[in-house]
Write an enzyme that holds these catalytic residues in place. Structure first.
Site, mmCIF file in Angstrom:
data_model
loop_
_atom_site.group_PDB
_atom_site.id
_atom_site.type_symbol
_atom_site.label_atom_id
_atom_site.label_comp_id
_atom_site.label_asym_id
_atom_site.label_seq_id
_atom_site.Cartn_x
_atom_site.Cartn_y
_atom_site.Cartn_z
ATOM 1 N N HIS A 37 35.531 38.563 63.153
ATOM 2 C CA HIS A 37 34.296 38.216 62.445
ATOM 3 C C HIS A 37 34.496 38.319 60.932
ATOM 4 O O HIS A 37 33.969 37.503 60.164
ATOM 5 C CB HIS A 37 33.155 39.148 62.856
ATOM 6 C CG HIS A 37 32.754 39.031 64.297
ATOM 7 N ND1 HIS A 37 33.059 39.990 65.223
ATOM 8 C CD2 HIS A 37 32.074 38.069 64.967
ATOM 9 C CE1 HIS A 37 32.583 39.633 66.404
ATOM 10 N NE2 HIS A 37 31.984 38.467 66.278
ATOM 11 N N LEU A 149 37.631 29.732 66.146
ATOM 12 C CA LEU A 149 38.208 28.757 67.077
ATOM 13 C C LEU A 149 38.562 29.368 68.431
ATOM 14 O O LEU A 149 38.939 28.641 69.350
ATOM 15 C CB LEU A 149 39.432 28.096 66.452
ATOM 16 C CG LEU A 149 39.127 27.173 65.257
ATOM 17 C CD1 LEU A 149 40.418 26.611 64.670
ATOM 18 C CD2 LEU A 149 38.185 26.043 65.656
ATOM 19 N N SER A 187 34.753 41.358 71.339
ATOM 20 C CA SER A 187 33.996 42.573 71.655
ATOM 21 C C SER A 187 34.183 42.959 73.118
ATOM 22 O O SER A 187 34.086 44.133 73.481
ATOM 23 C CB SER A 187 32.514 42.361 71.346
ATOM 24 O OG SER A 187 32.009 41.270 72.086
#
Length: 283
Positions: A37, A149, A187
């Site tokens: 992120h 991506l 995550s």
């Protein structure tokens, strides 16, 4: 760093930025932020004068309620990470703010891009993605949207929505950030047991095998797919959701190994579903 949860507060700040001719970059997330992120944030900060991160676990894109309930939440550490990386604004709305009961639900879809890969095995998922991303685009009014991506199908579908509906936004795909053994950062990796985490390294190793066999002259798509499938299944506790070879633009299945292709997979390691992909070129 500014943190807002209400639409009115967000709009006030966006209006000020627009008046000051700021270039706004937007990184939508569902929280539990990691270095992948932060690569979106870094790319945005290199391109734009203001960067917004949204943190919202969107219930409409989960086709399995158990998956939604199990999705990790780490708001405090997420906000700290955003501040450390120079995010200008975090939009942290509640479900009630995004989906007030007074609104009539609208469903969006791009059927030609949703019939393969994750769209085939997760009905309703991309309708939920399109719904929330279009809402967030209208609320944040960015000049640029940044998408990882790793979620290649999502990137293509959102790019198509923006193009088809004439959103005044440029969509940029950011390369997948990987762990030291090549596993795509996610995550969901936090939910892997130590043994399953070791097994998950088969996924990046499968992509290495794919490149090696292509360079070695393999031209039979069926044989190539069988080689890769058999390799993944050497891991204990592994179940393949899909392993597909598709056109990188249309996402439709290919019938031969010629030119550019997208190799994409979704694999259950234990109870955890992991996705990954790579654009390859068959010589």
């Amino acid at each position: 760093m500014i943190v807002v949860s209400e639409i009115a507060d967000l709009k006030t700040i966006i209006s000020e930025w627009k008046q000051n001719q700021e270039t706004i970059g937007f990184c939508p997330t569902m929280g539990t932020l990691h270095d992948g992120h932060m690569d979106l944030v870094k790319t945005s900060k290199g391109q734009c004068t203001k960067t917004i991160v949204s943190i919202f676990i969107n219930p409409t894109q989960f086709n399995d309620p158990k998956d939604f309930d199990a999705y990790p939440k780490n708001t405090e550490s997420d906000l700290k990470l955003c501040e450390e990386h120079g995010v200008d604004l975090v939009f942290l709305p509640s479900v009630e703010v995004i989906y007030p009961k007074s609104q009539t639900p609208i469903q969006m879809s791009i059927p030609s891009l949703q019939t393969t890969l994750c769209g085939r095995t997760r009905p309703g998922h991309f309708e939920g993605v399109l719904q929330i991303v279009s809402k967030l685009f209208h609320l944040t009014e960015p000049n640029y949207g940044f998408f990882g991506l790793k979620d290649y199908q999502q990137y293509r579908i959102i790019s198509a929505m923006v193009e088809e509906l004439n959103f005044p936004i440029k969509i940029l795909g950011v390369p997948t950030k990987r762990e030291s053994d090549g596993l795509a950062m996610s995550s969901r990796n936090l939910r892997l047991s130590p043994k399953d985490r070791e097994t998950a390294s088969l996924i990046p190793r499968m992509f290495q095998l794919a490149k090696k066999t292509l360079l070695g002259g393999e031209k039979n798509l069926i044989v190539w797919k069988e080689i890769l499938t058999d390799f993944l299944l050497t891991g204990s506790n592994v179940k393949i959701d899909y392993l597909e070879i598709v056109d990188p633009i249309t996402l439709q299945p290919l019938s031969n190994l010629n030119g550019e292709l997208l190799l994409a997979t979704a694999v259950f390691v234990g109870e955890v579903r992991l996705i990954d992909n790579e654009v390859l070129v068959s010589p």
